[in-house]
Design a protein around this motif. Sequence first.
Motif, PDB file in Angstrom:
ATOM      1  N   SER A   1      37.117 -14.669   3.606  1.00 16.16           N
ATOM      2  CA  SER A   1      37.647 -13.773   4.802  1.00 16.16           C
ATOM      3  C   SER A   1      37.115 -12.576   4.904  1.00 16.16           C
ATOM      4  N   TYR A   2      37.170 -11.899   6.157  1.00 18.07           N
ATOM      5  CA  TYR A   2      36.909 -10.518   6.219  1.00 18.07           C
ATOM      6  C   TYR A   2      37.939  -9.801   7.191  1.00 18.07           C
TER       7      TYR A   2
ATOM      8  N   LEU B   1      37.123  -8.439  14.007  1.00 20.28           N
ATOM      9  CA  LEU B   1      36.789  -9.642  14.423  1.00 20.28           C
ATOM     10  C   LEU B   1      35.302  -9.887  14.820  1.00 20.28           C
ATOM     11  N   LEU B   2      34.640  -8.957  15.260  1.00 24.38           N
ATOM     12  CA  LEU B   2      33.135  -8.959  15.598  1.00 24.38           C
ATOM     13  C   LEU B   2      32.467  -9.375  14.140  1.00 24.38           C
ATOM     14  N   ARG B   3      32.987  -8.328  13.333  1.00 25.99           N
ATOM     15  CA  ARG B   3      32.123  -8.534  12.024  1.00 25.99           C
ATOM     16  C   ARG B   3      32.703  -9.876  11.354  1.00 25.99           C
ATOM     17  N   ARG B   4      33.663 -10.153  11.436  1.00 29.53           N
ATOM     18  CA  ARG B   4      33.911 -11.581  10.852  1.00 29.53           C
ATOM     19  C   ARG B   4      33.264 -12.766  11.444  1.00 29.53           C
ATOM     20  N   HIS B   5      33.130 -12.638  12.748  1.00 32.66           N
ATOM     21  CA  HIS B   5      32.418 -13.577  13.406  1.00 32.66           C
ATOM     22  C   HIS B   5      30.704 -13.532  12.906  1.00 32.66           C
ATOM     23  N   VAL B   6      30.195 -12.612  12.744  1.00 33.87           N
ATOM     24  CA  VAL B   6      28.986 -12.293  12.374  1.00 33.87           C
ATOM     25  C   VAL B   6      28.710 -12.994  10.871  1.00 33.87           C
ATOM     26  N   ILE B   7      29.894 -12.667   9.994  1.00 34.03           N
ATOM     27  CA  ILE B   7      29.514 -12.984   8.821  1.00 34.03           C
ATOM     28  C   ILE B   7      29.744 -14.468   8.519  1.00 34.03           C
ATOM     29  N   ASN B   8      30.654 -14.887   9.465  1.00 33.08           N
ATOM     30  CA  ASN B   8      31.136 -16.505   9.379  1.00 33.08           C
ATOM     31  C   ASN B   8      29.718 -17.250   9.805  1.00 33.08           C
ATOM     32  N   ARG B   9      29.068 -16.739  10.976  1.00 34.83           N
ATOM     33  CA  ARG B   9      28.096 -17.504  11.275  1.00 34.83           C
ATOM     34  C   ARG B   9      26.803 -17.390  10.379  1.00 34.83           C
TER      35      ARG B   9
ATOM     36  N   PHE C   1      23.419 -19.579   8.601  1.00 37.75           N
ATOM     37  CA  PHE C   1      22.146 -18.869   8.108  1.00 37.75           C
ATOM     38  C   PHE C   1      21.285 -18.265   9.329  1.00 37.75           C
ATOM     39  N   ARG C   2      22.116 -18.012  10.507  1.00 42.62           N
ATOM     40  CA  ARG C   2      21.200 -17.629  11.658  1.00 42.62           C
ATOM     41  C   ARG C   2      22.315 -16.929  12.652  1.00 42.62           C
ATOM     42  N   LEU C   3      21.871 -15.696  13.298  1.00 41.02           N
ATOM     43  CA  LEU C   3      22.790 -15.189  14.489  1.00 41.02           C
ATOM     44  C   LEU C   3      21.899 -15.227  15.652  1.00 41.02           C
ATOM     45  N   ASP C   4      22.534 -15.740  16.697  1.00 43.60           N
ATOM     46  CA  ASP C   4      22.042 -15.568  18.087  1.00 43.60           C
ATOM     47  C   ASP C   4      22.567 -14.415  18.598  1.00 43.60           C
TER      48      ASP C   4
END
Length: 463
Positions: A28-29, A376-384, A389-392
């Motif tokens: 979780s985050y 929510l933004l940081r949760r999305h970043v960490i989840n991706r 293993f990549r962020l677009d």
Amino acid sequence: MSSALEQKIIFDADLIRRYDQAGPRYTSYPTAPHFHSDFGEKQLIQALQGSNAQARPLSLYFHIPFCENLCFYCACTKVVTRHHEWGSPYVARLDQEMALYLSYLDSSRPVEQLHFGGGTPTFLRQPDLRRLLESIHHHFQLLADDQGEYGIEIDPRALEPGTLSLLRDFGFNRISIGVQDLDSAVQKAVHREQSLELTATVIAEARSLGFRSVSLDLIYGLPLQTPERFAATLDAVIALRPDRLSVFNYAHLPECFPAQKRILDGDIPAPENKLRILAESIATLQEAGYVYIGMDHFALPEDELTLAQREGSLYRNFQGYSTHAGSDLLAFGMSAIAMIGSTYSQNIKELDAWGARLDQGHLPVERGVQLSTEDLLRRHVINRLTCDFRLDFNRLQQQYGIDFHTHFRDCLPALERLKKDGLIQMDSDNLQVTPRGRLLIRHVCMVFDAYLPHKAVHYSRVI
């Protein structure tokens, strides 16, 4: 930048030694230590009512805390007892809890995911298990024809004849089995003796009944383990050809988990042996055809997790990696954690207090958190990161209206260090975790964790 799925893990021992510090597993985050008591029943009810408007599918988690025996390494919330009759009142209270939830929740929403965890879910004797299954069926809209992802954690030592058949008839199609280690000396040292033959028999029965996924858990770093002993365990496990394998690092935190005090510090493998066990295990699994999903998890190329990772739809929650990102997670039982909309909530962790709260007609939530827009933004970043293993960066801008380099300017120095050390590649459009960095993905995620600097928390080491 190449696809994450095409990458092999590169085991860089020097890099791992430098970056092997304690950190969250990011199921979780914000992570559970940052939940607080200001979030209670009122806030949970609001979250449930708000989720009806979104009409997302449901995921159900049931925590069955009972275990017949104490495994010395265990950090789960559990109740150790031989009194199987305790299962009956516990199941009755789970029925109460479901009914309370449905006072506020639209019960017509389909249940795409169902998971029994513990403790030992198969501690429940068949009459109690059947009552629980019938209660779930009464309260919720389960999917027919094996469409749902319905799984249960199995202890082969606590499995009555006919239980797997009962579960399969109800719609369960996945099992997860704790193995940890097959070496007899290691098993005695951690107070969990379970033969290969028993484990193989349960797997064979599950497959004959049509369970479509078998997952096995191993732990490295347990007392008396050596690279040679663990290699023998891994060879035996691979011969069983589980669809998924988890190879967890033993987190020795006796100050947090009293049972671990029974493990002698001198019996724990030296750091260089732990690294060798991990390196050789990864090489063996990759040679056997398993794909590294991330965060200790491996899967066969045709497994749903592997396919979801390839398609970019993999997700991570309290049950580990999942293919159901769009569900609201409802959680039942002592200590269980729910994820509803933009909230997390955790039930009371003590059995009698949890039951008393239900008997008073209240949802037994103890603490939780309402996520902010930034959360929510940081949760999305960490989840991706943990899943792809990549962020677009362009996709982030489309979804959240932010410029990555501007919004995360405070993170850039740390990211530059990771880039210099070879954990990541980064340009104006993407961040890609390298083959050397994948084993240290928790460390990459920690760069984006805004809570870490503000609270001292005991986490396990990254490797």
